[in-house]
Design a protein around this motif. Sequence first.
Motif, PDB file in Angstrom:
ATOM      1  N   ASN A  92      13.093  -0.209   3.487  1.00 62.61           N
ATOM      2  CA  ASN A  92      12.192  -1.125   4.465  1.00 62.61           C
ATOM      3  C   ASN A  92      11.530  -0.400   5.510  1.00 62.61           C
ATOM      4  O   ASN A  92      11.437  -0.901   6.387  1.00 62.61           O
ATOM      5  CB  ASN A  92      13.427  -2.045   5.041  1.00 62.61           C
ATOM      6  CG  ASN A  92      14.038  -3.159   4.138  1.00 62.61           C
ATOM      7  OD1 ASN A  92      13.170  -3.387   3.142  1.00 62.61           O
ATOM      8  ND2 ASN A  92      14.947  -3.729   4.431  1.00 62.61           N
ATOM      9  N   LYS A  93      11.031   0.617   5.151  1.00 65.05           N
ATOM     10  CA  LYS A  93       9.921   1.430   6.083  1.00 65.05           C
ATOM     11  C   LYS A  93       8.676   1.316   5.562  1.00 65.05           C
ATOM     12  O   LYS A  93       8.360   1.373   4.457  1.00 65.05           O
ATOM     13  CB  LYS A  93      10.429   2.941   6.086  1.00 65.05           C
ATOM     14  CG  LYS A  93      11.672   3.376   6.656  1.00 65.05           C
ATOM     15  CD  LYS A  93      11.750   4.631   6.591  1.00 65.05           C
ATOM     16  CE  LYS A  93      13.171   5.187   7.470  1.00 65.05           C
ATOM     17  NZ  LYS A  93      13.393   6.513   7.470  1.00 65.05           N
ATOM     18  N   LEU A  94       7.776   0.668   6.515  1.00 66.82           N
ATOM     19  CA  LEU A  94       6.456   0.374   6.422  1.00 66.82           C
ATOM     20  C   LEU A  94       5.478   1.821   5.758  1.00 66.82           C
ATOM     21  O   LEU A  94       4.920   1.677   4.840  1.00 66.82           O
ATOM     22  CB  LEU A  94       5.854  -0.379   7.278  1.00 66.82           C
ATOM     23  CG  LEU A  94       4.372  -1.045   6.966  1.00 66.82           C
ATOM     24  CD1 LEU A  94       4.684  -2.025   6.255  1.00 66.82           C
ATOM     25  CD2 LEU A  94       4.036  -1.719   8.388  1.00 66.82           C
ATOM     26  N   MET A  95       5.903   2.607   6.339  1.00 63.71           N
ATOM     27  CA  MET A  95       5.191   4.066   6.311  1.00 63.71           C
ATOM     28  C   MET A  95       6.221   5.123   5.431  1.00 63.71           C
ATOM     29  O   MET A  95       7.216   5.281   5.739  1.00 63.71           O
ATOM     30  CB  MET A  95       4.953   4.588   7.451  1.00 63.71           C
ATOM     31  CG  MET A  95       3.377   4.107   7.783  1.00 63.71           C
ATOM     32  SD  MET A  95       1.910   4.083   6.619  1.00 63.71           S
ATOM     33  CE  MET A  95       1.555   5.815   6.483  1.00 63.71           C
ATOM     34  N   PRO A  96       5.842   5.499   4.293  1.00 61.12           N
ATOM     35  CA  PRO A  96       4.554   5.345   3.510  1.00 61.12           C
ATOM     36  C   PRO A  96       4.708   4.330   2.236  1.00 61.12           C
ATOM     37  O   PRO A  96       3.614   4.145   1.743  1.00 61.12           O
ATOM     38  CB  PRO A  96       4.383   6.647   2.963  1.00 61.12           C
ATOM     39  CG  PRO A  96       5.568   7.471   2.604  1.00 61.12           C
ATOM     40  CD  PRO A  96       6.496   6.757   3.835  1.00 61.12           C
ATOM     41  N   GLY A  97       5.968   4.228   2.127  1.00 60.57           N
ATOM     42  CA  GLY A  97       6.105   3.307   0.981  1.00 60.57           C
ATOM     43  C   GLY A  97       5.638   1.816   0.982  1.00 60.57           C
ATOM     44  O   GLY A  97       5.125   1.396  -0.042  1.00 60.57           O
ATOM     45  N   GLY A  98       5.740   1.149   2.092  1.00 64.64           N
ATOM     46  CA  GLY A  98       5.147  -0.156   2.106  1.00 64.64           C
ATOM     47  C   GLY A  98       3.712  -0.275   2.088  1.00 64.64           C
ATOM     48  O   GLY A  98       3.052  -1.138   1.273  1.00 64.64           O
ATOM     49  N   VAL A  99       3.028   0.389   2.793  1.00 66.17           N
ATOM     50  CA  VAL A  99       1.634   0.587   2.828  1.00 66.17           C
ATOM     51  C   VAL A  99       1.045   1.065   1.534  1.00 66.17           C
ATOM     52  O   VAL A  99       0.186   0.286   0.732  1.00 66.17           O
ATOM     53  CB  VAL A  99       0.874   1.819   3.826  1.00 66.17           C
ATOM     54  CG1 VAL A  99      -0.451   1.612   3.767  1.00 66.17           C
ATOM     55  CG2 VAL A  99       1.316   0.965   5.287  1.00 66.17           C
ATOM     56  N   THR A 100       1.566   2.095   0.823  1.00 63.14           N
ATOM     57  CA  THR A 100       1.220   2.569  -0.616  1.00 63.14           C
ATOM     58  C   THR A 100       1.452   1.406  -1.470  1.00 63.14           C
ATOM     59  O   THR A 100       0.810   1.242  -2.585  1.00 63.14           O
ATOM     60  CB  THR A 100       2.082   3.905  -0.862  1.00 63.14           C
ATOM     61  OG1 THR A 100       1.647   4.709   0.103  1.00 63.14           O
ATOM     62  CG2 THR A 100       1.432   4.541  -2.175  1.00 63.14           C
ATOM     63  N   PHE A 101       2.624   0.771  -1.496  1.00 58.58           N
ATOM     64  CA  PHE A 101       2.969  -0.103  -2.467  1.00 58.58           C
ATOM     65  C   PHE A 101       1.906  -1.222  -2.414  1.00 58.58           C
ATOM     66  O   PHE A 101       1.407  -1.825  -3.505  1.00 58.58           O
ATOM     67  CB  PHE A 101       4.330  -0.975  -2.016  1.00 58.58           C
ATOM     68  CG  PHE A 101       4.722  -2.197  -2.724  1.00 58.58           C
ATOM     69  CD1 PHE A 101       4.801  -2.236  -4.144  1.00 58.58           C
ATOM     70  CD2 PHE A 101       4.866  -3.461  -2.114  1.00 58.58           C
ATOM     71  CE1 PHE A 101       4.993  -3.390  -4.586  1.00 58.58           C
ATOM     72  CE2 PHE A 101       5.230  -4.559  -2.765  1.00 58.58           C
ATOM     73  CZ  PHE A 101       5.100  -4.606  -4.169  1.00 58.58           C
ATOM     74  N   VAL A 102       1.598  -1.769  -1.159  1.00 62.27           N
ATOM     75  CA  VAL A 102       0.454  -2.771  -0.958  1.00 62.27           C
ATOM     76  C   VAL A 102      -0.905  -2.596  -1.557  1.00 62.27           C
ATOM     77  O   VAL A 102      -1.425  -3.044  -2.460  1.00 62.27           O
ATOM     78  CB  VAL A 102       0.430  -3.594   0.456  1.00 62.27           C
ATOM     79  CG1 VAL A 102      -0.656  -4.502   0.624  1.00 62.27           C
ATOM     80  CG2 VAL A 102       1.897  -4.079   0.906  1.00 62.27           C
ATOM     81  N   LEU A 103      -1.246  -1.298  -1.387  1.00 62.49           N
ATOM     82  CA  LEU A 103      -2.604  -0.744  -1.542  1.00 62.49           C
ATOM     83  C   LEU A 103      -2.767  -0.691  -3.117  1.00 62.49           C
ATOM     84  O   LEU A 103      -3.770  -1.010  -3.914  1.00 62.49           O
ATOM     85  CB  LEU A 103      -2.984   0.477  -0.924  1.00 62.49           C
ATOM     86  CG  LEU A 103      -3.410   0.381   0.606  1.00 62.49           C
ATOM     87  CD1 LEU A 103      -3.569   1.529   1.168  1.00 62.49           C
ATOM     88  CD2 LEU A 103      -4.382  -0.542   0.836  1.00 62.49           C
ATOM     89  N   SER A 104      -1.546  -0.083  -3.765  1.00 59.85           N
ATOM     90  CA  SER A 104      -1.371   0.152  -5.152  1.00 59.85           C
ATOM     91  C   SER A 104      -1.342  -1.162  -5.877  1.00 59.85           C
ATOM     92  O   SER A 104      -1.951  -1.316  -6.839  1.00 59.85           O
ATOM     93  CB  SER A 104      -0.192   0.997  -5.741  1.00 59.85           C
ATOM     94  OG  SER A 104      -0.205   2.416  -4.799  1.00 59.85           O
ATOM     95  N   LEU A 105      -0.709  -1.981  -5.339  1.00 60.86           N
ATOM     96  CA  LEU A 105      -0.641  -3.494  -5.995  1.00 60.86           C
ATOM     97  C   LEU A 105      -1.926  -4.253  -6.038  1.00 60.86           C
ATOM     98  O   LEU A 105      -2.527  -4.488  -7.009  1.00 60.86           O
ATOM     99  CB  LEU A 105       0.332  -4.292  -5.386  1.00 60.86           C
ATOM    100  CG  LEU A 105       0.733  -5.719  -5.791  1.00 60.86           C
ATOM    101  CD1 LEU A 105       1.430  -5.592  -7.084  1.00 60.86           C
ATOM    102  CD2 LEU A 105       1.544  -6.431  -4.867  1.00 60.86           C
TER     103      LEU A 105
END
Length: 92
Positions: A58-71
């Motif tokens: 549930n951490k936005l950086m780096p997982g969340g941001v990278t997930f959204v951009l990759s999606l």
Amino acid sequence: SKISLMAGLGCGGAIMFLGQLSIKNYKKGINYTLYNAITFLITAVVTVMMGKRYFDTNKLMPGGVTFVLSLIMAMFLAYRIVAPLPVKKSSE
């Protein structure tokens, strides 16, 4: 970690290389869909890995941001595979 850095550089480098090949082929009037498909596969793997990381931590950086951009990129590539731009006619 060093493994994450190497994986990121490898994926990013491969995507940049394939993108360059795709643009060159498009400008030459050659079908470029294969390069988009390979890029889509790499992007899909990154999307799944980073999505799992984000939902686990549930951490936005780096997982969340990278997930959204990759999606977003994966969706764009899927669209380009299904509806590619018409191949340019060679002016030569």
